[in-house]
Motif scaffolding. Structure first.
Motif, PDB file in Angstrom:
ATOM      1  N   VAL A 268       0.837  -1.200   0.000  1.00  0.00           N
ATOM      2  CA  VAL A 268       0.000   0.000   0.000  1.00  0.00           C
ATOM      3  C   VAL A 268       0.873   1.252   0.000  1.00  0.00           C
ATOM      4  O   VAL A 268       0.603   2.221  -0.727  1.00  0.00           O
ATOM      5  CB  VAL A 268      -0.948  -0.012   1.215  1.00  0.00           C
ATOM      6  CG1 VAL A 268      -1.720   1.304   1.310  1.00  0.00           C
ATOM      7  CG2 VAL A 268      -1.908  -1.185   1.144  1.00  0.00           C
ATOM      8  N   TYR A 269       1.928   1.232   0.816  1.00  0.00           N
ATOM      9  CA  TYR A 269       2.812   2.393   0.920  1.00  0.00           C
ATOM     10  C   TYR A 269       3.434   2.740  -0.439  1.00  0.00           C
ATOM     11  O   TYR A 269       3.474   3.903  -0.843  1.00  0.00           O
ATOM     12  CB  TYR A 269       3.914   2.109   1.933  1.00  0.00           C
ATOM     13  CG  TYR A 269       4.995   3.165   1.965  1.00  0.00           C
ATOM     14  CD1 TYR A 269       4.813   4.352   2.669  1.00  0.00           C
ATOM     15  CD2 TYR A 269       6.196   2.994   1.264  1.00  0.00           C
ATOM     16  CE1 TYR A 269       5.806   5.338   2.685  1.00  0.00           C
ATOM     17  CE2 TYR A 269       7.182   3.957   1.269  1.00  0.00           C
ATOM     18  CZ  TYR A 269       6.983   5.129   1.982  1.00  0.00           C
ATOM     19  OH  TYR A 269       7.951   6.099   1.984  1.00  0.00           O
ATOM     20  N   ALA A 270       3.907   1.712  -1.155  1.00  0.00           N
ATOM     21  CA  ALA A 270       4.550   1.957  -2.446  1.00  0.00           C
ATOM     22  C   ALA A 270       3.560   2.563  -3.445  1.00  0.00           C
ATOM     23  O   ALA A 270       3.918   3.476  -4.207  1.00  0.00           O
ATOM     24  CB  ALA A 270       5.133   0.658  -2.990  1.00  0.00           C
ATOM     25  N   ALA A 271       2.332   2.067  -3.440  1.00  0.00           N
ATOM     26  CA  ALA A 271       1.314   2.625  -4.340  1.00  0.00           C
ATOM     27  C   ALA A 271       1.014   4.083  -3.986  1.00  0.00           C
ATOM     28  O   ALA A 271       0.843   4.928  -4.876  1.00  0.00           O
ATOM     29  CB  ALA A 271       0.049   1.778  -4.272  1.00  0.00           C
ATOM     30  N   MET A 272       0.954   4.385  -2.685  1.00  0.00           N
ATOM     31  CA  MET A 272       0.710   5.762  -2.254  1.00  0.00           C
ATOM     32  C   MET A 272       1.860   6.677  -2.642  1.00  0.00           C
ATOM     33  O   MET A 272       1.647   7.810  -3.091  1.00  0.00           O
ATOM     34  CB  MET A 272       0.486   5.796  -0.740  1.00  0.00           C
ATOM     35  CG  MET A 272      -0.823   5.181  -0.284  1.00  0.00           C
ATOM     36  SD  MET A 272      -0.955   5.079   1.531  1.00  0.00           S
ATOM     37  CE  MET A 272      -0.791   6.797   1.997  1.00  0.00           C
ATOM     38  N   ARG A 273       3.115   6.194  -2.475  1.00  0.00           N
ATOM     39  CA  ARG A 273       4.266   7.010  -2.829  1.00  0.00           C
ATOM     40  C   ARG A 273       4.306   7.295  -4.330  1.00  0.00           C
ATOM     41  O   ARG A 273       4.578   8.420  -4.764  1.00  0.00           O
ATOM     42  CB  ARG A 273       5.561   6.310  -2.405  1.00  0.00           C
ATOM     43  CG  ARG A 273       5.868   6.432  -0.943  1.00  0.00           C
ATOM     44  CD  ARG A 273       6.228   7.861  -0.546  1.00  0.00           C
ATOM     45  NE  ARG A 273       7.437   8.331  -1.204  1.00  0.00           N
ATOM     46  CZ  ARG A 273       7.626   9.568  -1.647  1.00  0.00           C
ATOM     47  NH1 ARG A 273       6.660  10.474  -1.510  1.00  0.00           N
ATOM     48  NH2 ARG A 273       8.757   9.931  -2.227  1.00  0.00           N
TER      49      ARG A 273
ATOM     50  N   MET B 253       3.651  10.881  -8.902  1.00  0.00           N
ATOM     51  CA  MET B 253       3.045  11.015 -10.221  1.00  0.00           C
ATOM     52  C   MET B 253       2.111  12.222 -10.298  1.00  0.00           C
ATOM     53  O   MET B 253       2.084  12.945 -11.303  1.00  0.00           O
ATOM     54  CB  MET B 253       2.271   9.737 -10.542  1.00  0.00           C
ATOM     55  CG  MET B 253       1.537   9.733 -11.867  1.00  0.00           C
ATOM     56  SD  MET B 253       0.682   8.146 -12.084  1.00  0.00           S
ATOM     57  CE  MET B 253      -0.084   8.378 -13.664  1.00  0.00           C
ATOM     58  N   CYS B 254       1.338  12.435  -9.241  1.00  0.00           N
ATOM     59  CA  CYS B 254       0.320  13.489  -9.238  1.00  0.00           C
ATOM     60  C   CYS B 254       0.762  14.711  -8.438  1.00  0.00           C
ATOM     61  O   CYS B 254      -0.080  15.453  -7.919  1.00  0.00           O
ATOM     62  CB  CYS B 254      -1.000  12.939  -8.695  1.00  0.00           C
ATOM     63  SG  CYS B 254      -1.685  11.585  -9.662  1.00  0.00           S
ATOM     64  N   GLU B 255       2.063  14.919  -8.343  1.00  0.00           N
ATOM     65  CA  GLU B 255       2.581  16.077  -7.607  1.00  0.00           C
ATOM     66  C   GLU B 255       1.946  17.369  -8.122  1.00  0.00           C
ATOM     67  O   GLU B 255       1.854  17.604  -9.328  1.00  0.00           O
ATOM     68  CB  GLU B 255       4.099  16.163  -7.766  1.00  0.00           C
ATOM     69  CG  GLU B 255       4.737  17.288  -6.981  1.00  0.00           C
ATOM     70  CD  GLU B 255       6.247  17.315  -7.151  1.00  0.00           C
ATOM     71  OE1 GLU B 255       6.897  18.138  -6.486  1.00  0.00           O
ATOM     72  OE2 GLU B 255       6.762  16.529  -7.967  1.00  0.00           O
ATOM     73  N   GLY B 256       1.444  18.173  -7.184  1.00  0.00           N
ATOM     74  CA  GLY B 256       0.780  19.411  -7.557  1.00  0.00           C
ATOM     75  C   GLY B 256      -0.695  19.248  -7.858  1.00  0.00           C
ATOM     76  O   GLY B 256      -1.390  20.245  -8.094  1.00  0.00           O
ATOM     77  N   GLU B 257      -1.198  18.017  -7.855  1.00  0.00           N
ATOM     78  CA  GLU B 257      -2.606  17.725  -8.079  1.00  0.00           C
ATOM     79  C   GLU B 257      -3.212  17.215  -6.775  1.00  0.00           C
ATOM     80  O   GLU B 257      -2.527  16.625  -5.943  1.00  0.00           O
ATOM     81  CB  GLU B 257      -2.764  16.671  -9.179  1.00  0.00           C
ATOM     82  CG  GLU B 257      -2.112  17.055 -10.497  1.00  0.00           C
ATOM     83  CD  GLU B 257      -2.093  15.907 -11.489  1.00  0.00           C
ATOM     84  OE1 GLU B 257      -3.034  15.084 -11.475  1.00  0.00           O
ATOM     85  OE2 GLU B 257      -1.131  15.809 -12.279  1.00  0.00           O
TER      86      GLU B 257
ATOM     87  N   SER C 142     -20.098  23.632  -5.395  1.00  0.00           N
ATOM     88  CA  SER C 142     -19.642  22.382  -6.004  1.00  0.00           C
ATOM     89  C   SER C 142     -18.123  22.292  -6.000  1.00  0.00           C
ATOM     90  O   SER C 142     -17.424  23.292  -6.227  1.00  0.00           O
ATOM     91  CB  SER C 142     -20.152  22.270  -7.445  1.00  0.00           C
ATOM     92  OG  SER C 142     -21.561  22.222  -7.479  1.00  0.00           O
ATOM     93  N   PRO C 143     -17.576  21.086  -5.748  1.00  0.00           N
ATOM     94  CA  PRO C 143     -16.122  20.902  -5.837  1.00  0.00           C
ATOM     95  C   PRO C 143     -15.647  21.135  -7.263  1.00  0.00           C
ATOM     96  O   PRO C 143     -16.407  20.922  -8.220  1.00  0.00           O
ATOM     97  CB  PRO C 143     -15.926  19.430  -5.436  1.00  0.00           C
ATOM     98  CG  PRO C 143     -17.187  19.023  -4.750  1.00  0.00           C
ATOM     99  CD  PRO C 143     -18.272  19.856  -5.356  1.00  0.00           C
ATOM    100  N   PRO C 144     -14.402  21.573  -7.443  1.00  0.00           N
ATOM    101  CA  PRO C 144     -13.892  21.749  -8.806  1.00  0.00           C
ATOM    102  C   PRO C 144     -13.763  20.395  -9.501  1.00  0.00           C
ATOM    103  O   PRO C 144     -13.642  19.358  -8.846  1.00  0.00           O
ATOM    104  CB  PRO C 144     -12.522  22.399  -8.585  1.00  0.00           C
ATOM    105  CG  PRO C 144     -12.129  21.987  -7.201  1.00  0.00           C
ATOM    106  CD  PRO C 144     -13.409  21.910  -6.423  1.00  0.00           C
ATOM    107  N   PRO C 145     -13.795  20.378 -10.828  1.00  0.00           N
ATOM    108  CA  PRO C 145     -13.651  19.103 -11.539  1.00  0.00           C
ATOM    109  C   PRO C 145     -12.269  18.503 -11.333  1.00  0.00           C
ATOM    110  O   PRO C 145     -11.290  19.222 -11.088  1.00  0.00           O
ATOM    111  CB  PRO C 145     -13.884  19.487 -13.002  1.00  0.00           C
ATOM    112  CG  PRO C 145     -13.561  20.946 -13.072  1.00  0.00           C
ATOM    113  CD  PRO C 145     -13.949  21.523 -11.748  1.00  0.00           C
ATOM    114  N   THR C 146     -12.201  17.196 -11.423  1.00  0.00           N
ATOM    115  CA  THR C 146     -10.918  16.498 -11.313  1.00  0.00           C
ATOM    116  C   THR C 146     -10.018  16.878 -12.476  1.00  0.00           C
ATOM    117  O   THR C 146     -10.451  16.939 -13.634  1.00  0.00           O
ATOM    118  CB  THR C 146     -11.153  14.977 -11.301  1.00  0.00           C
ATOM    119  OG1 THR C 146     -11.838  14.629 -10.099  1.00  0.00           O
ATOM    120  CG2 THR C 146      -9.840  14.210 -11.370  1.00  0.00           C
ATOM    121  N   VAL C 147      -8.750  17.128 -12.175  1.00  0.00           N
ATOM    122  CA  VAL C 147      -7.763  17.414 -13.216  1.00  0.00           C
ATOM    123  C   VAL C 147      -7.388  16.098 -13.889  1.00  0.00           C
ATOM    124  O   VAL C 147      -6.961  15.144 -13.227  1.00  0.00           O
ATOM    125  CB  VAL C 147      -6.505  18.072 -12.616  1.00  0.00           C
ATOM    126  CG1 VAL C 147      -5.420  18.225 -13.682  1.00  0.00           C
ATOM    127  CG2 VAL C 147      -6.850  19.418 -12.002  1.00  0.00           C
TER     128      VAL C 147
END
Length: 421
Positions: free
Chosen positions: A152-157, A162-166, A230-235
């Motif tokens: 799980v940790y590796a997938a989270m890292r 990958m999604c840095e800044g998102e 409303s929440p903003p749309p997913t990037v």
């Protein structure tokens, strides 16, 4: 057949009338933008509310009340769909058709839920400090437990890199240090804010008509001040610009190789059914290319599988490998995707993947909870319902699968190895 009914400002009911199950269900979802500041508050709030209300002041009283309602259950929900957080509750209860005549469960269950949500146990106008502190410790433990599971940790890292800044880089439950800083004052303010500003999505599945369910839910919101935002749309990034390779070391006995890919295909895309069939061919299940060719024939991985994230447009491959097999395993995993891009898919592979996928979709129709997850997801990202998906899957060809495969680009390759490797 799903029916949509507006109950109040920013409050929507999705209702499915069915006699398929012996139990009915409903979920209550506050739709929130996923941010670092909000993540721990969103995750903590339902657990604290479920500790006690004015009428049912502690867990013992709550448990006794649920027992009186023929063993009904009420649990917390913290779901992340793309970059939208769904936080709230899920309830299920026996259908009244199976109770002695005149006995009611659904209406008393909604009334019980009203107390939990709107009339929690307060001290001097604040959520109970003891409950807040206890649930903070439980949440911190849950966060740390996930980090201790190295798969799980590796997938989270990988996802964080990958999604840095998102927003998708932020863990669903937030960070332990942020949870520790929450005060009763902050959580109470958050409770009041989200009830006023968050769009609310209710789901109901059971034997009552949608109009009957709406009549029971609508009074929940009488007099409630609402100003929904409303929440903003997913990037959704359509492709990766470059491939990043990141290696980190930790005290682990097995290497964890996680590859993040951008598909550019979300659930509303016409190519989405082809993408999920591709995923079944490529890496989902015991007949997939990753399992048969990389794990079984070449013995390069202890496990290897792929999964699609339909709200963010991602495909994630997770595998466990020996430390010295990193480059060989990486290249073999990516080579199987290249084979799909070239159309090197046998009729047996395609039909086995199709049967497996159809079975999985049908299983999603077999429980109220699975229906809830599918239809609530549809409220965030418009997509086919399960019946429509089942109609489309049999017609998909190798050419459709190839087209989806060619839209995928590799973004991030993450390897967690041992300290001494």
């Amino acid at each position: 057949m799903i029916e949509t009914i507006e109950l109040a400002a920013g409050v929507t009911l999705l209702a499915v009338q069915t006699e398929k199950f012996k139990s009915g269900c409903f979920s209550f979802n506050l739709m929130r933008p996923h941010t670092r500041a909000a993540a721990p508050l969103d995750a903590l709030l339902p657990s604290v509310l479920l500790r006690g209300s004015e009428r049912w002041p502690d867990m013992r009283a709550i448990s006794m009340r649920l027992d009186e309602l023929y063993g009904a259950t009420l649990g917390t929900l913290v779901r992340l769909r793309g970059e939208t957080k769904l936080t709230g509750f899920y309830a299920d209860f026996i259908e009244e058709a199976f109770l002695p005549q005149g006995e009611a469960v659904f209406a008393p269950m909604v009334d019980f839920f009203r107390d939990i949500l709107f009339h929690p146990a307060l001290e001097n106008g604040l959520l109970n400090a003891r409950y807040v502190e206890s649930e903070k410790q439980n949440l911190i433990h849950a966060i740390e437990s996930a980090q201790n599971d190295k798969r799980v940790y590796a997938a989270m890292r990988m996802r964080r890199i990958m999604c840095e800044g998102e927003a998708a880089s932020i863990p669903r439950l937030g960070y332990a240090e942020d949870v520790a800083a929450i005060t009763p004052e902050a959580l109470t303010a958050h409770w009041r804010t989200v009830l006023r500003t968050a769009p609310i999505m209710l789901f109901y599945a059971g034997r009552r008509t949608p109009q009957e369910a709406a009549a029971l839910f609508r009074p929940l919101f009488d007099g409630l001040e609402r100003d929904p935002v409303s929440p903003p749309p997913t990037v959704v990034r359509r492709s990766a610009e470059t491939v990043r390779e990141v290696t980190e070391s930790m005290d682990v006995t097995q290497g964890k190789l996680v590859i993040g890919m951008r598909t550019g295909i979300t659930a509303s895309d016409p190519d989405y059914p082809a993408l999920v069939l591709l995923n079944s061919v490529y890496g989902s299940g015991v007949t997939s290319k990753l399992f048969v060719n990389v794990r079984e024939k070449r013995s390069l991985c202890y496990y290897a599988s792929s999964a699609v994230e339909k709200f963010k447009g991602l495909m994630i491959v997770s595998s466990g490998i020996s430390f010295d097999q990193y480059e060989t395993a990486r290249d073999a995993i990516l080579a199987e995707l290249d084979a799909c891009r070239r159309g090197e898919i046998t009729p047996e592979e395609l039909e086995s993947a199709r049967r497996s996928l159809i079975s999985a979709v049908r299983a999603g129709l077999d429980t109220p909870a699975a229906l809830d997850d599918w239809y609530i997801g549809m409220s965030i990202e418009p997509c086919d319902d399960p019946e429509t998906m089942l109609q489309k899957l049999p017609a998909l060809t190798v050419e459709d699968v190839v087209r989806a495969a060619r839209r995928i680009t590799t973004d991030t390759i993450y390897f967690l190895k041992g300290d001494e490797a």
